[in-house]
Design a protein around this motif. Sequence first.
Motif, mmCIF file in Angstrom:
data_model
loop_
_atom_site.group_PDB
_atom_site.id
_atom_site.type_symbol
_atom_site.label_atom_id
_atom_site.label_comp_id
_atom_site.label_asym_id
_atom_site.label_seq_id
_atom_site.Cartn_x
_atom_site.Cartn_y
_atom_site.Cartn_z
ATOM 1 N N ARG A 146 43.468 39.285 36.653
ATOM 2 C CA ARG A 146 42.213 38.522 36.635
ATOM 3 C C ARG A 146 41.120 39.253 37.391
ATOM 4 O O ARG A 146 39.968 39.324 36.956
ATOM 5 C CB ARG A 146 42.432 37.130 37.251
ATOM 6 C CG ARG A 146 43.106 36.134 36.346
ATOM 7 C CD ARG A 146 42.922 34.706 36.843
ATOM 8 N NE ARG A 146 43.446 34.519 38.186
ATOM 9 C CZ ARG A 146 44.686 34.148 38.456
ATOM 10 N NH1 ARG A 146 45.542 33.941 37.467
ATOM 11 N NH2 ARG A 146 45.084 33.985 39.696
ATOM 12 N N HIS A 147 41.491 39.797 38.549
ATOM 13 C CA HIS A 147 40.500 40.497 39.379
ATOM 14 C C HIS A 147 39.915 41.705 38.642
ATOM 15 O O HIS A 147 38.709 41.946 38.694
ATOM 16 C CB HIS A 147 41.171 40.956 40.683
ATOM 17 C CG HIS A 147 40.315 41.853 41.517
ATOM 18 N ND1 HIS A 147 39.197 41.408 42.188
ATOM 19 C CD2 HIS A 147 40.412 43.191 41.779
ATOM 20 C CE1 HIS A 147 38.642 42.420 42.824
ATOM 21 N NE2 HIS A 147 39.362 43.502 42.597
ATOM 22 N N ARG A 148 40.750 42.434 37.920
ATOM 23 C CA ARG A 148 40.292 43.661 37.265
ATOM 24 C C ARG A 148 39.565 43.394 35.946
ATOM 25 O O ARG A 148 38.870 44.281 35.441
ATOM 26 C CB ARG A 148 41.483 44.605 37.019
ATOM 27 C CG ARG A 148 42.072 45.149 38.308
ATOM 28 C CD ARG A 148 43.258 46.082 38.062
ATOM 29 N NE ARG A 148 43.731 46.645 39.315
ATOM 30 C CZ ARG A 148 43.228 47.737 39.879
ATOM 31 N NH1 ARG A 148 42.259 48.401 39.273
ATOM 32 N NH2 ARG A 148 43.702 48.174 41.024
ATOM 33 N N THR A 149 39.746 42.205 35.380
ATOM 34 C CA THR A 149 39.129 41.929 34.076
ATOM 35 C C THR A 149 38.141 40.766 34.118
ATOM 36 O O THR A 149 37.649 40.350 33.066
ATOM 37 C CB THR A 149 40.216 41.617 33.032
ATOM 38 O OG1 THR A 149 40.965 40.463 33.460
ATOM 39 C CG2 THR A 149 41.167 42.788 32.859
ATOM 40 N N ASP A 150 37.837 40.261 35.313
ATOM 41 C CA ASP A 150 36.967 39.090 35.424
ATOM 42 C C ASP A 150 35.596 39.354 34.794
ATOM 43 O O ASP A 150 34.958 40.372 35.066
ATOM 44 C CB ASP A 150 36.802 38.721 36.904
ATOM 45 C CG ASP A 150 36.092 37.392 37.085
ATOM 46 O OD1 ASP A 150 35.341 37.249 38.052
ATOM 47 O OD2 ASP A 150 36.282 36.496 36.219
ATOM 48 N N GLY A 151 35.164 38.445 33.963
ATOM 49 C CA GLY A 151 33.857 38.546 33.325
ATOM 50 C C GLY A 151 33.795 39.448 32.108
ATOM 51 O O GLY A 151 32.736 39.611 31.505
#
Length: 1013
Positions: free
Chosen positions: A588-593
């Motif tokens: 999630r952190h690496r692909t957020d947004g």
Amino acid sequence: MADDSEMRDAAAVEEEEMQYGHGPMTEEDLDEKYPNRPHNHSRTLPFHDLFLTLFNPLNENKKKPTGPITARKKQGPHGPANLSPNEVRRSILERFISRWRKEVGNDIYPAFRLIVPEKDRDRGMYGLKEKTIGKLLVRVMKIDKNSEDGYNLLNWKLPGVKSSSAMAGDFAGRCYEVISKRPMRTTVGSLTIGEVNEMLDRLSTAQKEENQLPIFEEFYKRMNAEEMMWLIRMILRQMKVGATEKTIFDIWHPDAENLFNVSSSLRRVCWELYDPQIRLEGVDKGINLMQCFQPQLAAFQMHSMEKMVARMNPTEDDPVFWIEEKLDGERMQLHMIEDESMPGGRRFGFWSRKAKDYTYLYGNGFQDENAALTRHIKTAFDDGVRNIILDGEMITWDPEQDAMVPFGTLKTAALSEQRNPFSTGNRPMYRIFDCLYLNDRNLTNYTLRDRRRALEKSINSIHRRLENHAYTEATSAAEIEPLLRQVVAESSEGLVLKNPRSVYRLNERNDDWMKVKPEYMTEFGESLDCVVVGGYYGSGKRGGKLSSFLCGLRVDKNQIQQGANPMKTYSFFKVGGGFSAADYAEIRHRTDGKWVEWDPKKPPSEYIELAGGNRQIERPDCWIKPDDSVVISVKAASVYPSEDFKMDVTLRFPRFKKLRTDKDWTQALSISEFNQLKERAEQERKDKSFKMDDNRRKRPSTRKRRQLTVAGNDEVLTTPYAGPETKVFDGLAFFVITEALKPVKKSKAELEQLIKANGGHILQSEKDPKTICIAERKLVKVASIIKRGERNLINPSWIFDCIKQNERDNGRSTFLLPYEPDHVFFATAEDRGVFEQNVDAYGDSYARDTTAEELERVLQAMPKMEHGYDSEVLLEQVFGDGALDEMPGWMFHGLAVGFMDVGDHNSEELEGTANSSVLAAKRIVVFTGGVVTDAMSDSHFTHVVVRGRQGAESVRPILARNFGRGKKLPRIVSVDWLHDSWREKTRLDEESKFSALVECGVLLINLAEYVPV
């Protein structure tokens, strides 16, 4: 005995005291616990004798070809003889043991601690792994960690710089190479086995690296390179000398293995069985209460499930076998016995599979304040259970997710439970699958089916604390795979097959218990690194979050048409198993947004091509461009044809292994690279079948899948909401970011269901400024929106209030409540202060009905007015001086009345006329302004109510002790005095109407005569 203590030389006694005197038990303690233990008459053998006469010969024998007879010759007492490797092995061990008995004595425990260190439960763990030992040696030898030798020590798994290929992956061997270049000794040292044991005891208690360093320096000064190599193997407990402990125990004593299995004590094996002529009998051969045993283990699976089922010997009359989920925890045995000295009358013991005592952690009794388990299981045992031994698995349970979490969190959860037994965080839970001892009877020789019946009759499950492990009955191998698929999808470890007709076999792996795990491919290498191109929202506990992913293969550049997008991929497989909570968070952190909702009318064909053309088979809920995405490593059981993916093949049992943060999408697997792997694998398959990767890394399960619920952007409710349905949210779009915590707890998926059922539309982003963002926790996404400060975040309570208000109109209206301060989780700068206009000064809503709880909260928030007068003074002013005393409802005002020797007046379930009379009298006192008290103080005790002469006589000494001379004494009255006063509607004189006691000739006398001077 020939080796009596009087015959021992001074050096042997000194060494024995040194070896045993520094541990948890002193020499005197050991003599008391083991009065018949043997004592050595001489010093122990030199340490180097272990490898010169035992380890090295055993390893040389291990390298010889296996077969009934080898060409090796051995000079025996009657000339040369051909010996098999097994005979040579036994001969080497017998010679060493015989020499020890002759030159040292019958106590071989010091040697066995070093020969089979993994079985020594008396010495604590060192807390040392290869990396730490490497650091210690670098410091001891004062070499640069970046030098060739420093690199080889600290990176021992990697091919060494100028290192022997034979030592690759052998840490102790790598240490030998480095130490032999700079030894403090070129010949063997003078340390004895006893001295090495004493130093290792100090090493195990040192724990911290700084405290262990001087001990390693002493070893380095007094040992050569080969001695250090074997010492390191002992510390790591990785000997591999070419002889199992079974063989070693067998040669020492015929009953040695059996005693170790039932006691887990190497010390007992050495000290109780030093004479081969004395055999174990009766109770010594079986498991016993509060004595840790070696549990039965599950055998490794075979290639064919049919073969596994056949090995359990099913019969026509009884073809049943059991299937259990393989739990990801720590094997634990629980012992419970009656003990009157313990609060609660029960004493507990807990031991792990490796015989580590965990009683300190899980509790020794029901009242143990440090217990992480036992204080929660007071009702777990049937009343008839006096003592019991249970076999099971200690796992970590997350109450909020109602799911099992990884094994690595078990001790942390137990320590947390010790500190706060009523927390809602992770807790230890004991799952029981066997009962081995019950009410003084050993059950190991009974069948599993009978033992299970005993378990179910003896144990009452305590929800999410102590539970009997479930099993499924099956009769054919075809029933295994569906369950295996289910547990793999739920990120579980696998299955265990059990034969219900089998007995319990200590410390054995046999066909009665067999593990079943997915057969992971080795022919494609360790794993496949593929790029994530799509995501699927989960359900239940994963509702609203991406819980599984679509992975694709890169289309090679030579296959892409000129002018086409170079980032094109073909769908290959979908994976959802093996992810931990940390893995999901990292993705999630690496692909957020960067995720985009999948639009079926405008599919991103330039980036992802699915199977089925316009049908878009295995269409994800959202997609991501390859250069914005991540690469993950996946293992699988096999590759098989499938029309569901563009590659026309997919992976069977795919399982996430790790996130490849060191790779971008250009380094992920391409179509041509996969085809090359596939062709090579098919060629190898002609010669041999798939190999199981038994050494695969276990990725623990974090959660179990719950029932599917509605999520994503699907407008059709597959699981309809069973509550109110209105049109209040008609035409509105919502982005639900977190679950609801109050006024009721609902998951993100349940909130989405609720919104849809009331006319709303669900989105998975906040890009549209008209979207209503729902949040109640400051998660990463929420913090990001708050940081931008552009959007209001609304609490889920607003959704509940809107629906409830519109229910009054049977769902026909679309009256949308204005936001109130309590509805807003975060407000933008321009909206701050606006929402206060929708409530009054005390927070009462102008637009909606207020609940009783809210009204109470509003009233409590109002400032309290100070009256400035005494209520009793006011009453006296109104009714006149002394008027209150004449009022029937005020007759006992100011009296504190104690009831003594008149029955259980506190009980609400009184039986009999007498007790009912007392209860009525108590109510009269309270109703007419008095206080019923049990306090015996001179300031709050005016009357004592007793029953009869004996009651008055017994209460006087008590009052005398509690009231000193000169203090105002309470009046002694009867129950009838209270009833008569109520009947006459005035407080009667105590002496004239003290009917019950006056008739008996008892007067109200001065109690001062009972007060000691």
